[in-house]
Design a protein around this motif. Structure first.
Motif, mmCIF file in Angstrom:
data_model
loop_
_atom_site.group_PDB
_atom_site.id
_atom_site.type_symbol
_atom_site.label_atom_id
_atom_site.label_comp_id
_atom_site.label_asym_id
_atom_site.label_seq_id
_atom_site.Cartn_x
_atom_site.Cartn_y
_atom_site.Cartn_z
ATOM 1 N N PHE A 8 0.834 -1.198 0.000
ATOM 2 C CA PHE A 8 0.000 0.000 0.000
ATOM 3 C C PHE A 8 0.876 1.259 0.000
ATOM 4 O O PHE A 8 0.631 2.203 -0.731
ATOM 5 C CB PHE A 8 -0.923 -0.018 1.217
ATOM 6 N N ASN A 9 1.935 1.270 0.805
ATOM 7 C CA ASN A 9 2.844 2.414 0.877
ATOM 8 C C ASN A 9 3.623 2.584 -0.419
ATOM 9 O O ASN A 9 3.899 3.693 -0.846
ATOM 10 C CB ASN A 9 3.799 2.279 2.056
ATOM 11 N N GLU A 10 3.998 1.481 -1.051
ATOM 12 C CA GLU A 10 4.761 1.564 -2.291
ATOM 13 C C GLU A 10 3.935 2.208 -3.395
ATOM 14 O O GLU A 10 4.447 2.951 -4.208
ATOM 15 C CB GLU A 10 5.214 0.169 -2.729
ATOM 16 N N LYS A 11 2.652 1.955 -3.416
ATOM 17 C CA LYS A 11 1.799 2.538 -4.443
ATOM 18 C C LYS A 11 1.744 4.046 -4.302
ATOM 19 O O LYS A 11 1.735 4.776 -5.286
ATOM 20 C CB LYS A 11 0.392 1.949 -4.367
ATOM 21 N N HIS A 12 1.713 4.551 -3.096
ATOM 22 C CA HIS A 12 1.635 5.991 -2.885
ATOM 23 C C HIS A 12 2.978 6.669 -3.142
ATOM 24 O O HIS A 12 3.011 7.841 -3.475
ATOM 25 C CB HIS A 12 1.145 6.303 -1.469
ATOM 26 N N GLU A 13 4.081 5.961 -3.000
ATOM 27 C CA GLU A 13 5.384 6.552 -3.245
ATOM 28 C C GLU A 13 5.675 6.666 -4.738
ATOM 29 O O GLU A 13 6.529 7.439 -5.140
ATOM 30 C CB GLU A 13 6.474 5.710 -2.574
ATOM 31 N N ASP A 14 4.975 5.931 -5.569
ATOM 32 C CA ASP A 14 5.209 5.957 -7.003
ATOM 33 C C ASP A 14 4.512 7.115 -7.703
ATOM 34 O O ASP A 14 4.626 7.271 -8.905
ATOM 35 C CB ASP A 14 4.739 4.643 -7.645
ATOM 36 N N VAL A 15 3.814 7.954 -6.967
ATOM 37 C CA VAL A 15 3.112 9.081 -7.571
ATOM 38 C C VAL A 15 4.152 10.087 -8.047
ATOM 39 O O VAL A 15 5.043 10.484 -7.306
ATOM 40 C CB VAL A 15 2.147 9.738 -6.565
ATOM 41 N N PHE A 16 4.037 10.497 -9.313
ATOM 42 C CA PHE A 16 4.981 11.432 -9.918
ATOM 43 C C PHE A 16 4.465 12.853 -9.747
ATOM 44 O O PHE A 16 3.367 13.180 -10.202
ATOM 45 C CB PHE A 16 5.150 11.096 -11.408
ATOM 46 N N ASP A 17 5.247 13.694 -9.094
ATOM 47 C CA ASP A 17 4.862 15.085 -8.872
ATOM 48 C C ASP A 17 5.711 15.976 -9.780
ATOM 49 O O ASP A 17 6.876 16.268 -9.480
ATOM 50 C CB ASP A 17 5.057 15.465 -7.413
ATOM 51 N N PHE A 18 5.134 16.365 -10.913
ATOM 52 C CA PHE A 18 5.854 17.172 -11.904
ATOM 53 C C PHE A 18 6.226 18.539 -11.333
ATOM 54 O O PHE A 18 7.316 19.047 -11.590
ATOM 55 C CB PHE A 18 5.000 17.333 -13.162
ATOM 56 N N HIS A 19 5.358 19.130 -10.575
ATOM 57 C CA HIS A 19 5.611 20.460 -9.995
ATOM 58 C C HIS A 19 6.836 20.426 -9.079
ATOM 59 O O HIS A 19 7.674 21.333 -9.112
ATOM 60 C CB HIS A 19 4.376 20.941 -9.238
ATOM 61 N N GLU A 20 6.959 19.395 -8.274
ATOM 62 C CA GLU A 20 8.110 19.263 -7.380
ATOM 63 C C GLU A 20 9.403 19.096 -8.177
ATOM 64 O O GLU A 20 10.433 19.672 -7.837
ATOM 65 C CB GLU A 20 7.910 18.063 -6.454
ATOM 66 N N LEU A 21 9.341 18.321 -9.256
ATOM 67 C CA LEU A 21 10.508 18.109 -10.103
ATOM 68 C C LEU A 21 10.955 19.417 -10.750
ATOM 69 O O LEU A 21 12.148 19.739 -10.769
ATOM 70 C CB LEU A 21 10.189 17.070 -11.180
#
Length: 69
Positions: A8-21
């Motif tokens: 469950f935690n791994e799925k949430h860590e895979d979210v790509f945040d373009f703004h942060e990048l």
């Protein structure tokens, strides 16, 4: 079926945040500009002082119809 908490935690860590990048790299814009400037200066100096690998020459034969050649 129980879902494993670690999955469950791994799925949430895979979210790509373009703004942060983008923020991460925009904050270092001075280094990008400096790097581009240095590369352009080095390329200009190299092209200015590099010995050419080849030299092309040509000649033109102009025929004069009045002389009869």
């Amino acid at each position: 079926m129980e879902e494993n908490p670690s999955n469950f935690n791994e799925k949430h860590e895979d979210v790509f945040d373009f703004h942060e990048l983008v923020e991460r790299y925009v904050s270092q814009w001075k280094w990008f500009a400096f790097g581009i400037f240095v590369c352009l200066v080095v390329a200009t100096l190299y092209l200015r002082y590099a010995v050419p690998i080849y030299n092309a020459t040509t000649s033109i034969l102009v025929r004069d119809e009045k002389k009869g050649d």
